[in-house]
Design an enzyme around this catalytic site. Structure first.
Site, PDB file in Angstrom:
ATOM      1  N   ASN A  39      -4.104   8.791   1.975  1.00 37.94           N
ATOM      2  CA  ASN A  39      -4.572   8.126   3.190  1.00 37.94           C
ATOM      3  C   ASN A  39      -4.995   9.132   4.258  1.00 37.94           C
ATOM      4  OD1 ASN A  39      -4.761   5.360   3.044  1.00 37.94           O
ATOM      5  ND2 ASN A  39      -2.833   4.932   4.066  1.00 37.94           N
ATOM      6  N   ASP A  66       0.819  -1.205   0.000  1.00 44.36           N
ATOM      7  CA  ASP A  66       0.000   0.000   0.000  1.00 44.36           C
ATOM      8  C   ASP A  66       0.858   1.262   0.000  1.00 44.36           C
ATOM      9  OD1 ASP A  66      -2.332  -1.422  -0.068  1.00 44.36           O
ATOM     10  OD2 ASP A  66      -2.691  -1.332   2.087  1.00 44.36           O
ATOM     11  N   GLN A  92       4.778  10.108   4.838  1.00 45.69           N
ATOM     12  CA  GLN A  92       5.931  10.280   3.952  1.00 45.69           C
ATOM     13  C   GLN A  92       6.442  11.706   3.946  1.00 45.69           C
ATOM     14  OE1 GLN A  92       5.464   8.415   0.090  1.00 45.69           O
ATOM     15  NE2 GLN A  92       4.206   6.778   0.928  1.00 45.69           N
ATOM     16  N   TYR A 149      -4.217   4.028   9.699  1.00 37.73           N
ATOM     17  CA  TYR A 149      -3.929   4.483  11.056  1.00 37.73           C
ATOM     18  C   TYR A 149      -5.212   4.867  11.798  1.00 37.73           C
ATOM     19  CZ  TYR A 149      -1.362   7.173  14.676  1.00 37.73           C
ATOM     20  OH  TYR A 149      -0.849   7.666  15.850  1.00 37.73           O
TER      21      TYR A 149
END
Length: 315
Positions: free
Chosen positions: A170, A96, A269, A213
């Site tokens: 995300n 992912d 990231q 998360y």
């Protein structure tokens, strides 16, 4: 026992659609290949896949980071920033995280993604390596189901000036940087005060990120077609601070208070350090990421498989 990456790919399967009747979409004529360089045997696998796709008359372009890391030659390469202008679809072999990285870059160009899972969970890379020889040819021939996923865009303001910006497929997460103590966050939605929160952090997730998360922190699962943004506190001091689903078109502003520094990251990231007084502004991006799935794919079947809903406890 053979490596899971040693599955033989069938050129016939790539060349011929497995679906009965005409394809609902036009076949793809150009394909980007993106891989997770750390996966065992990935260079050989991508080399075979590229040759078999090229043998069908399609143009193959490698994402530059993949090609350089794996020392792949003989094909055009392009960085993620310009890859979308050269291809019609991207086949992503990885987990992912690999899908998230390339998805953010290709969303503005409208290039759809096909995900083959070489990672652990694989919510977005939903095609197994064993399934790839059977279903990939059909999908490149136009037999697939499309699904649009929303993205978030955000920036950090310090003394009224923008110091950082990024997008997320995300989630956007504001959390503490020191091991002790909590961060203090003031949250407003469309200019209206929502709450003042003391916690380890706050997650703002898309429906895609609702199974990442945010789910681990106790948030709800949102179906990908639901328009909404999930706000999930991370270990809040007040137990009454609960997850909430907001409308997708709102603007969320998080101001860091107190005396503790924090950070904000986009899809785990892109990272920026925060100091008290900084404001993180998040809203829905005008772009969407398009995921392609084999015909007949069910989101609920994916949830059952990935979250083990089908399993019964042992005696």
């Amino acid at each position: 026992m053979s490596s899971p990456l040693s599955v033989s790919l069938s050129a016939t399967a790539l060349a011929t659609s497995t679906a009965v009747g005409s394809s609902p979409f036009e076949p793809f004529g150009s394909v980007a290949l993106v891989g997770k360089p750390q996966a065992n045997g990935i260079a050989e696998l991508l080399g075979k896949l590229a040759a078999e796709i090229a043998a069908t008359g399609r143009k193959v372009v490698f994402e530059a980071g993949t090609a350089v890391a794996l020392e792949i030659q003989g094909y055009p390469i392009a960085p993620p920033e310009t890859l979308g202008s050269q291809v019609e679809v991207a086949v992503v072999l990885g987990g992912d995280g690999t899908m998230l990285g390339i998805g953010r870059h290709l969303a503005p160009a409208g290039v759809p993604l096909i995900g083959v899972n070489l990672g652990r969970l694989g919510f977005m890379t939903d095609i197994s390596l064993a399934e790839m020889p059977t279903v990939l040819g059909a999908m490149l021939d136009g037999n697939y189901e499309r699904e649009n996923r929303s993205l978030l865009q955000g920036c950090v303001l310090r003394d009224g000036a923008q110091i950082f910006s990024a997008t997320a497929l995300n989630d956007v997460v504001v959390n503490r940087t020191s091991p002790g103590g909590m961060v203090e966050l003031m949250v407003t939605v469309d200019g209206r005060f929502m709450y003042y929160q003391r916690s380890d952090g706050l997650i703002m997730a898309t429906p895609t990120g609702s199974t990442a998360y945010a789910l681990a922190a106790g948030g709800p699962i949102l179906h990908p077609e639901v328009g909404g943004i999930v706000l999930v506190p991370v270990a809040p001091h007040a137990l009454s601070n609960r997850p909430i689903v907001l409308l997708q078109d709102v603007e969320v502003v998080i101001e860091l208070g107190g005396e503790r520094d924090a950070c904000v990251n986009f899809d785990m990231q892109s990272l920026a350090s925060l100091i008290p007084g900084d404001r993180v502004i998040v809203r829905r991006s005008p772009h969407t990421a398009t995921f392609l799935h084999p015909q007949g794919t069910s989101y609920f079947a994916t949830l059952r498989k990935k979250l083990h809903w089908h399993e019964y406890p042992s005696a």
